[in-house]
Write a protein that holds these residues in place. Structure first.
Motif, mmCIF file in Angstrom:
data_model
loop_
_atom_site.group_PDB
_atom_site.id
_atom_site.type_symbol
_atom_site.label_atom_id
_atom_site.label_comp_id
_atom_site.label_asym_id
_atom_site.label_seq_id
_atom_site.Cartn_x
_atom_site.Cartn_y
_atom_site.Cartn_z
ATOM 1 N N ILE A 206 0.841 -1.207 0.000
ATOM 2 C CA ILE A 206 0.000 0.000 0.000
ATOM 3 C C ILE A 206 0.869 1.248 0.000
ATOM 4 C CG2 ILE A 206 -1.597 1.393 1.351
ATOM 5 C CD1 ILE A 206 -2.909 -1.101 2.317
ATOM 6 N N ASP A 210 0.708 3.864 -3.001
ATOM 7 C CA ASP A 210 0.279 5.243 -2.763
ATOM 8 C C ASP A 210 1.273 6.229 -3.370
ATOM 9 O OD1 ASP A 210 -2.032 4.557 -1.464
ATOM 10 O OD2 ASP A 210 -1.284 4.965 0.564
ATOM 11 N N ASN A 254 -6.588 7.744 -2.791
ATOM 12 C CA ASN A 254 -7.927 7.178 -2.650
ATOM 13 C C ASN A 254 -8.761 7.397 -3.901
ATOM 14 O OD1 ASN A 254 -7.329 6.328 -0.104
ATOM 15 N ND2 ASN A 254 -8.646 7.777 0.958
ATOM 16 N N LEU A 273 -9.426 -4.797 -1.140
ATOM 17 C CA LEU A 273 -8.865 -3.725 -0.312
ATOM 18 C C LEU A 273 -8.634 -4.193 1.119
ATOM 19 C CD1 LEU A 273 -10.956 -0.684 -1.618
ATOM 20 C CD2 LEU A 273 -8.586 -1.252 -2.185
ATOM 21 N N TYR A 278 -6.102 -2.103 3.677
ATOM 22 C CA TYR A 278 -6.555 -0.718 3.696
ATOM 23 C C TYR A 278 -7.373 -0.507 4.964
ATOM 24 C CZ TYR A 278 -5.232 0.637 -1.068
ATOM 25 O OH TYR A 278 -4.531 0.972 -2.203
ATOM 26 N N SER A 279 -7.275 0.682 5.548
ATOM 27 C CA SER A 279 -8.052 0.973 6.746
ATOM 28 C C SER A 279 -9.536 1.041 6.398
ATOM 29 C CB SER A 279 -7.612 2.309 7.351
ATOM 30 O OG SER A 279 -7.955 3.384 6.492
ATOM 31 N N ARG A 282 -10.371 4.341 4.796
ATOM 32 C CA ARG A 282 -10.029 4.480 3.375
ATOM 33 C C ARG A 282 -10.983 3.677 2.496
ATOM 34 N NH1 ARG A 282 -3.807 4.235 1.720
ATOM 35 N NH2 ARG A 282 -4.832 4.997 -0.172
#
Length: 416
Positions: A206, A210, A254, A273, A278-279, A282
């Motif tokens: 991630i 990003d 995002n 995801l 991913y949180s 997010r």
């Protein structure tokens, strides 16, 4: 390297500490690359330094002048300090090797700067500048590769990528950010070493993705991932025709992930995801943008439909529109009608909260807490979408009418 004299002057006190201890000190990595690119190196930019001093020696050397000192990276030979309003990471020369089942290095220290540079990811990052002399150390021709627009590894790419498979994903980022052409042998190595990629943690994937998605135009990097097959190792749902849309979107990972996944079924991309760690925040944001984009395709330009859509997307109105533009050719016409509706509704859209509470509904309907309260709230919410704002007094009348009708339904059914 116009900024080099300023950096030499800025690091003079720190450099003198190492010279007094009879130790060498070098600027290394990204800052050297950026000096050749004439990028601005502001005080917010962290500086990487390397030295032949061991971690314990580094701590002793910098302690008299460091404002702050932190040690999370000490087991990997890195000491972090804050000095003169800048953060420095000072690392002992390394000659590490990697466990075949882990991306974390087995740290071995070296006294040789060239050996240290040989273990770095790419030649453009395998350059160092001696302090205070300002002499360039470039044993792998990184400066030439940078000027020629070539991405290569100091050692063979097979050795470099096998040691740390995350570098294969990082190659895509550098290809995109610096508009580089990966060397043929580097491309071949990614093809052949994809099976090593699963040892990379989801969090590191991630982080690197990003950074790639923050590039002005990540298209080149994404095509490298697609063409080598590496993209399938962590985002197999993404089709390559989605890459073309990213350069027109904000530099927000995002939003750009939403653009990549906008044609994927929600259950599939949410599962992916989550696998990538991913949180929840997010994932929710990405879902909201994609749902908002698909909602635009349904032409929610009537007052009631627009209220529902606007409530759903919250503050993601513009982002949803940008993603919708990648999904259909008639979005601009729909959006024009939606904007007319938005302007006409005005303050109607400011607050969708209901003017009565659950306890007030219990008291009004004289019922116990339970399913009925949920039904009543849903009815009021639908009424709000269909008719606009209403007062607390109006809400009570609306609920009473609804409750009278609902309460009579069983009797009407029995009479039939």
């Amino acid at each position: 390297m116009d900024n080099l004299p300023k950096l030499i002057q800025e690091t003079e006190e720190l450099t003198n500490q190492f010279l007094t201890a009879n130790k060498s000190l070098y600027l290394v990595g990204g800052v050297v690359r950026d000096l050749f690119l004439k990028s601005e190196i502001t005080s917010e930019v962290d500086l990487d330094l390397t030295t032949d001093a061991l971690p314990e020696e580094i701590k002793q050397i910098v302690s008299p002048i460091a404002t702050n000192l932190w040690l999370p990276g000490e087991k990997f030979g890195t000491i972090g300090i804050h000095h003169n309003d800048r953060t420095y990471e000072i690392t002992t020369h390394r000659a590490e090797s990697y466990d075949s089942n882990s991306r974390k290095p087995e740290v071995t220290y070296s006294t040789n700067i060239e050996e240290d540079l040989s273990r770095r990811d790419f030649t453009i990052n395998a350059m160092a500048i001696s302090l205070p002399q300002g002499t360039l150390m470039d044993p792998f021709n990184g400066k030439n590769d940078l000027s020629e627009g070539i991405l290569r590894t100091p050692l063979t790419p097979e050795e470099s990528f096998s040691d740390d498979p995350l570098r294969m994903l990082r190659a895509a980022r550098f290809t995109a950010v610096y508009n580089l052409n990966p060397a043929p042998e580097l491309i071949n190595a990614i093809h052949s070493l994809i099976d090593r990629f699963p040892i990379v943690s989801a969090e590191r994937i991630i982080g690197e993705l990003d950074k790639l998605l923050k590039a002005e135009n990540p298209d080149r990097g994404l095509h490298l991932l697609h063409d080598t097959g590496l993209l399938k190792a962590f985002l197999p749902e993404v089709a390559s025709h989605r890459f073309q849309y990213l350069s027109s979107l904000p530099l927000d990972p995002n939003i750009r992930v939403a653009a990549l996944l906008a044609e994927t079924q929600p259950d599939k991309y949410v599962k992916r995801l989550r696998q990538l760690r991913y949180s929840n925040e997010r994932i929710s944001s990405i879902q909201q943008v994609i749902a908002g984009a698909n909602g635009i395709l349904n032409d929610p330009s009537s007052d009631s439909d627009y209220r529902r859509w606007y409530y759903q997307i919250s503050d993601k109105r513009v982002e949803s529109y940008l993603i919708a533009l990648t999904l259909s050719e008639n979005v601009e016409d729909i959006w024009e009608k939606m904007e007319i509706t938005r302007q006409r509704l005005g303050n109607d859209l400011d607050d969708f909260s209901l003017p009565v509470t659950g306890n007030e509904i219990i008291e009004l309907l004289d019922v116990e807490e339970g399913r009925i309260i949920g039904e009543a709230i849903q009815y009021l919410q639908r009424f709000r979408f269909d008719n606009g704002p209403f007062s607390s007094e109006d809400a009570r009348e609306i609920l009473q009418d609804w409750w009278n009708i609902r309460s009579n339904k069983p009797e009407e059914t029995n009479q039939k």
